[in-house]
Design a protein around this motif. Structure first.
Motif, PDB file in Angstrom:
ATOM      1  N   TYR A  66       0.834  -1.198   0.000  1.00 27.57           N
ATOM      2  CA  TYR A  66       0.000   0.000   0.000  1.00 27.57           C
ATOM      3  C   TYR A  66       0.875   1.257   0.000  1.00 27.57           C
ATOM      4  CZ  TYR A  66      -3.437  -3.563   0.934  1.00 27.57           C
ATOM      5  OH  TYR A  66      -4.217  -4.678   0.827  1.00 27.57           O
ATOM      6  N   ALA A  67       0.273   2.390   0.315  1.00 32.68           N
ATOM      7  CA  ALA A  67       0.974   3.673   0.167  1.00 32.68           C
ATOM      8  C   ALA A  67       2.272   3.726   0.955  1.00 32.68           C
ATOM      9  CB  ALA A  67       0.048   4.810   0.581  1.00 32.68           C
ATOM     10  N   ARG A  68       2.258   3.260   2.218  1.00 39.56           N
ATOM     11  CA  ARG A  68       3.463   3.339   3.040  1.00 39.56           C
ATOM     12  C   ARG A  68       4.601   2.554   2.408  1.00 39.56           C
ATOM     13  NH1 ARG A  68       3.686   1.577   9.352  1.00 39.56           N
ATOM     14  NH2 ARG A  68       2.781  -0.323   8.486  1.00 39.56           N
ATOM     15  N   GLU A  69       4.327   1.314   1.995  1.00 38.82           N
ATOM     16  CA  GLU A  69       5.361   0.514   1.341  1.00 38.82           C
ATOM     17  C   GLU A  69       5.840   1.171   0.045  1.00 38.82           C
ATOM     18  OE1 GLU A  69       3.043  -2.609   3.696  1.00 38.82           O
ATOM     19  OE2 GLU A  69       2.650  -0.743   2.654  1.00 38.82           O
ATOM     20  N   GLY A  70       4.892   1.780  -0.689  1.00 37.35           N
ATOM     21  CA  GLY A  70       5.256   2.439  -1.944  1.00 37.35           C
ATOM     22  C   GLY A  70       6.254   3.558  -1.724  1.00 37.35           C
ATOM     23  N   PHE A  71       6.004   4.406  -0.724  1.00 31.74           N
ATOM     24  CA  PHE A  71       6.924   5.497  -0.405  1.00 31.74           C
ATOM     25  C   PHE A  71       8.278   4.961   0.055  1.00 31.74           C
ATOM     26  CE2 PHE A  71       2.997   8.120   0.134  1.00 31.74           C
ATOM     27  CZ  PHE A  71       3.330   9.105  -0.786  1.00 31.74           C
ATOM     28  N   LEU A  72       8.257   3.919   0.879  1.00 29.72           N
ATOM     29  CA  LEU A  72       9.503   3.344   1.384  1.00 29.72           C
ATOM     30  C   LEU A  72      10.319   2.712   0.268  1.00 29.72           C
ATOM     31  CD1 LEU A  72       8.385   1.727   4.769  1.00 29.72           C
ATOM     32  CD2 LEU A  72       9.812   3.740   4.441  1.00 29.72           C
ATOM     33  N   ILE A  73       9.657   2.012  -0.636  1.00 33.86           N
ATOM     34  CA  ILE A  73      10.348   1.377  -1.761  1.00 33.86           C
ATOM     35  C   ILE A  73      11.052   2.432  -2.610  1.00 33.86           C
ATOM     36  CG2 ILE A  73       9.960   0.207  -3.974  1.00 33.86           C
ATOM     37  CD1 ILE A  73       7.754  -1.413  -2.456  1.00 33.86           C
ATOM     38  N   VAL A  74      10.356   3.531  -2.870  1.00 33.85           N
ATOM     39  CA  VAL A  74      10.939   4.594  -3.696  1.00 33.85           C
ATOM     40  C   VAL A  74      12.134   5.239  -3.005  1.00 33.85           C
ATOM     41  CG1 VAL A  74      10.525   6.888  -4.642  1.00 33.85           C
ATOM     42  CG2 VAL A  74       8.855   5.073  -5.017  1.00 33.85           C
ATOM     43  N   SER A  75      11.953   5.671  -1.757  1.00 33.67           N
ATOM     44  CA  SER A  75      13.032   6.376  -1.066  1.00 33.67           C
ATOM     45  C   SER A  75      14.221   5.459  -0.796  1.00 33.67           C
ATOM     46  CB  SER A  75      12.524   6.999   0.234  1.00 33.67           C
ATOM     47  OG  SER A  75      11.772   6.072   0.988  1.00 33.67           O
ATOM     48  N   LEU A  76      13.963   4.232  -0.317  1.00 35.21           N
ATOM     49  CA  LEU A  76      15.052   3.279  -0.093  1.00 35.21           C
ATOM     50  C   LEU A  76      15.748   2.921  -1.401  1.00 35.21           C
ATOM     51  CD1 LEU A  76      13.773   0.671   2.548  1.00 35.21           C
ATOM     52  CD2 LEU A  76      15.802   2.123   2.729  1.00 35.21           C
ATOM     53  N   GLY A  77      14.947   2.774  -2.451  1.00 36.17           N
ATOM     54  CA  GLY A  77      15.495   2.422  -3.754  1.00 36.17           C
ATOM     55  C   GLY A  77      16.508   3.431  -4.247  1.00 36.17           C
ATOM     56  N   TRP A  78      16.191   4.722  -4.106  1.00 38.43           N
ATOM     57  CA  TRP A  78      17.102   5.765  -4.571  1.00 38.43           C
ATOM     58  C   TRP A  78      18.373   5.801  -3.737  1.00 38.43           C
ATOM     59  CZ3 TRP A  78      16.806   9.485  -8.553  1.00 38.43           C
ATOM     60  CH2 TRP A  78      15.703   9.307  -9.401  1.00 38.43           C
ATOM     61  N   VAL A  79      18.253   5.537  -2.449  1.00 36.03           N
ATOM     62  CA  VAL A  79      19.438   5.499  -1.591  1.00 36.03           C
ATOM     63  C   VAL A  79      20.336   4.316  -1.968  1.00 36.03           C
ATOM     64  CG1 VAL A  79      20.259   5.176   0.777  1.00 36.03           C
ATOM     65  CG2 VAL A  79      18.315   6.692   0.338  1.00 36.03           C
ATOM     66  N   VAL A  80      19.732   3.140  -2.135  1.00 27.80           N
ATOM     67  CA  VAL A  80      20.492   1.946  -2.494  1.00 27.80           C
ATOM     68  C   VAL A  80      21.183   2.117  -3.842  1.00 27.80           C
ATOM     69  CG1 VAL A  80      20.273  -0.489  -3.154  1.00 27.80           C
ATOM     70  CG2 VAL A  80      19.114   0.360  -1.096  1.00 27.80           C
ATOM     71  N   LEU A  81      20.462   2.639  -4.832  1.00 24.51           N
ATOM     72  CA  LEU A  81      21.035   2.850  -6.162  1.00 24.51           C
ATOM     73  C   LEU A  81      22.231   3.790  -6.105  1.00 24.51           C
ATOM     74  CD1 LEU A  81      17.752   3.267  -8.237  1.00 24.51           C
ATOM     75  CD2 LEU A  81      19.415   1.426  -8.508  1.00 24.51           C
ATOM     76  N   SER A  82      22.113   4.844  -5.309  1.00 18.58           N
ATOM     77  CA  SER A  82      23.186   5.831  -5.209  1.00 18.58           C
ATOM     78  C   SER A  82      24.404   5.262  -4.490  1.00 18.58           C
ATOM     79  CB  SER A  82      22.675   7.084  -4.478  1.00 18.58           C
ATOM     80  OG  SER A  82      21.604   7.679  -5.176  1.00 18.58           O
ATOM     81  N   VAL A  83      24.159   4.555  -3.387  1.00 19.92           N
ATOM     82  CA  VAL A  83      25.261   3.969  -2.615  1.00 19.92           C
ATOM     83  C   VAL A  83      26.064   2.991  -3.472  1.00 19.92           C
ATOM     84  CG1 VAL A  83      25.793   2.402  -0.703  1.00 19.92           C
ATOM     85  CG2 VAL A  83      24.211   4.306  -0.353  1.00 19.92           C
ATOM     86  N   MET A  84      25.369   2.153  -4.233  1.00 17.28           N
ATOM     87  CA  MET A  84      26.060   1.188  -5.096  1.00 17.28           C
ATOM     88  C   MET A  84      26.632   1.860  -6.343  1.00 17.28           C
ATOM     89  SD  MET A  84      25.864  -1.583  -3.389  1.00 17.28           S
ATOM     90  CE  MET A  84      26.462  -2.772  -4.587  1.00 17.28           C
ATOM     91  N   GLY A  85      25.916   2.815  -6.876  1.00 23.13           N
ATOM     92  CA  GLY A  85      26.360   3.481  -8.097  1.00 23.13           C
ATOM     93  C   GLY A  85      27.613   4.307  -7.912  1.00 23.13           C
ATOM     94  N   ALA A  86      27.913   4.686  -6.672  1.00 30.45           N
ATOM     95  CA  ALA A  86      29.122   5.471  -6.401  1.00 30.45           C
ATOM     96  C   ALA A  86      30.380   4.618  -6.364  1.00 30.45           C
ATOM     97  CB  ALA A  86      28.958   6.210  -5.065  1.00 30.45           C
ATOM     98  N   LEU A  87      30.211   3.308  -6.198  1.00 30.52           N
ATOM     99  CA  LEU A  87      31.363   2.416  -6.006  1.00 30.52           C
ATOM    100  C   LEU A  87      32.355   2.412  -7.176  1.00 30.52           C
ATOM    101  CD1 LEU A  87      29.691  -0.638  -4.216  1.00 30.52           C
ATOM    102  CD2 LEU A  87      31.040   1.219  -3.207  1.00 30.52           C
ATOM    103  N   PRO A  88      31.912   2.413  -8.457  1.00 28.71           N
ATOM    104  CA  PRO A  88      32.901   2.416  -9.545  1.00 28.71           C
ATOM    105  C   PRO A  88      33.840   3.620  -9.498  1.00 28.71           C
ATOM    106  CG  PRO A  88      30.745   1.807 -10.388  1.00 28.71           C
ATOM    107  CD  PRO A  88      30.537   2.254  -8.980  1.00 28.71           C
ATOM    108  N   PHE A  89      33.310   4.813  -9.194  1.00 28.10           N
ATOM    109  CA  PHE A  89      34.155   6.006  -9.097  1.00 28.10           C
ATOM    110  C   PHE A  89      35.207   5.828  -7.997  1.00 28.10           C
ATOM    111  CE2 PHE A  89      30.054   7.951 -10.585  1.00 28.10           C
ATOM    112  CZ  PHE A  89      30.506   8.334 -11.846  1.00 28.10           C
TER     113      PHE A  89
END
Length: 487
Positions: A66-89
């Motif tokens: 539902y809405a709460r999970e949707g917001f959490l998935i989006v916000s956590l997703g962007w954090v996870v993507l950024s944390v991993m995406g910074a590793l190659p640099f």
């Protein structure tokens, strides 16, 4: 709370990010860049291992949320993507500090374009490609892409919570009955416009690598250039192509879908579109006249209009490319550009800022309040495009403005601890919160964000995420109430 579905979707995001790291890894292999190739390979392996491990742990997840999970998935997703995406640099050593690498990556995924790099051309081609590619991925949103390829339940109905949480603007509606198809249509339109942009750039004899990276930044309205002078060294034709396409990517993508369906009247009845075009064209005209007083433009109206148009299109769509140092322009021109930073592009576009739709709704709300004061017994409904605006939408708008103002003030005060100029600190916060990139003074088109302390950079990273996610998803992630058990 359905923790397993959150973990399952984080797993898919990690695997997807690993797949998106393959093109820059291949480019590094072709160029013989061993350190860059090793960094990409290690990051891909980590994404694969962590993704598969999460899938195993969450294999029996119920797909309804539902809405709460949707917001959490989006916000956590962007954090996870950024944390991993910074590793190659960081792994490659091309950005030695992980904080700086994370800043650059968050700036890329949020399509901000704020950079800590003092020599962009010092990066390998693989890293430059990944840096620009993060713009394209973040423009429409990786989670929107995920919605298009991964079913979210039998009917896909719950996916609306993710799309609404990730898509910029006051509201998100369905283009077609199923949200998965809506996400697919949005991405197809996004890809088609990007390909068209690349074609026009190639027609201007731009090298393919440059055209791809430039199109990624234009489509995502991000603005990471692959040259130290951004777009200044390219031909007037290429700069003009970017001016037009930046403006096109700042338009609500729903309107392009209506054009495909032949619903031209719906497009021309869009109040936000007319406001967006009016503000943009008006700003271009005023700045052109204002900068003609500068010796560099004296008697060169065409060049003044060219540079003014590029700057307005770049700033209003929150792209951040530059052909001229508008930090040296007269006060009126710079003031208009700062205002455009806050206004931003259209809702449902890849652009940032507060959005023209919100500006329109605020104006309509003010008008209704004045009428109500003059005629207390009258009923003054707020309408947009002929349709009544729900009270819940207006309440959300007011809440957004309060949060926006609070975040702006607190961030400005934290940056003030670095003892830089007021113009630098204020425009840096505005540029990051509105996902623009360049500000004024030390963070102008010829400057960068390396001047800030680690605490200031961390503050600006949070601002970039808050701006891209329209504040509330990230606030919900950080709120203790989110993690409390119901009842």
């Amino acid at each position: 709370m359905n923790h397993k579905i959150i973990g399952r979707l984080m797993a898919f995001l990690l695997l997807l990010e690993g797949a998106f790291l393959l093109p820059p890894a291949l480019l590094s292999w072709m160029d013989g860049e061993g350190r860059a190739l090793g960094a990409f390979t290690l990051t891909i392996a980590l994404c694969l291992v962590l993704g598969l491990a999460l899938l195993g742990l969450c294999r029996n997840a119920k797909r309804d949320f539902y809405a709460r999970e949707g917001f959490l998935i989006v916000s956590l997703g962007w954090v996870v993507l950024s944390v991993m995406g910074a590793l190659p640099f960081w792994f490659s050593g091309e950005i030695p500090s992980y904080v700086d690498a994370l800043f650059e990556t968050i700036s890329g995924f949020t399509t901000t374009g704020a950079s800590i790099l003092t020599n962009v051309e010092g990066l390998s081609r693989g890293m430059l490609f990944w840096r620009s590619f993060t713009h394209w991925l973040g423009g429409m949103g990786i989670l929107v892409f995920l919605l298009a390829i991964v079913p979210m339940g039998k009917q896909g109905g719950y996916s609306v919570h993710i799309l609404r949480a990730e898509s910029p603007g006051p509201s998100v509606g369905k283009l077609v009955p199923k949200m998965r198809q809506t996400a697919g249509i949005l991405y197809l339109l996004y890809i088609a416009l990007t390909v068209l942009d690349v074609i026009f750039l190639l027609l201007g004899k731009m090298p393919l690598f440059d055209a791809l990276c430039t199109a990624f930044g234009t489509a995502g309205t991000g603005g990471f250039g692959i040259k130290n002078d951004s777009m200044a060294g390219y031909s007037p034709y290429i700069q003009s192509v970017c001016t037009v396409f930046m403006a096109l990517f700042g338009v609500n993508f729903n309107l392009y879908f209506f054009l495909l369906l032949g619903k031209v009247k719906d497009v021309f009845h869009s109040e936000e579109l007319w406001a967006y075009l009016s503000i943009m064209l008006g700003a271009m005209a005023i700045i052109t006249v204002d900068i003609l007083s500068l010796p560099a433009y004296s008697g060169h109206v065409g060049q003044a209009f060219h540079d003014a148009s590029f700057a307005v299109s770049s700033v209003m769509t929150t792209t951040g490319f530059a052909t001229a140092d508008f930090n040296l322009w007269p006060q009126l021109a710079r003031s208009i550009l700062v205002i455009l930073m806050a206004v931003g592009a259209c809702a449902g576009s890849t652009g940032g800022g507060m959005k023209c739709a919100r500006m329109l709704l605020l104006g309509k709300s003010l008008k209704a309040t004045i009428k109500q004061s003059l005629h207390p017994r009258s009923v003054n409904l707020i309408r947009m495009d002929g349709r009544r605006v729900e009270e819940s939408t207006m309440q959300g708008l007011y809440g957004y403005l309060v949060a926006y103002g609070f975040i702006l003030v607190v961030s400005f005060l934290i940056l003030s601890l670095d003892r830089l100029s007021l113009e630098t600190n204020m425009t840096a916060v505005m540029a990051c919160l509105n996902n623009i990139g360049p500000g004024l003074d030390l963070v102008g088109p010829t400057g960068n964000y390396s001047v800030f302390s680690t605490s200031a950079k961390c503050t600006l990273m949070v601002d970039m995420l808050l701006g891209r996610l329209e504040i509330f998803p990230l606030l919900i992630l950080l709120s203790p109430h989110t993690w409390r058990k119901a009842g």
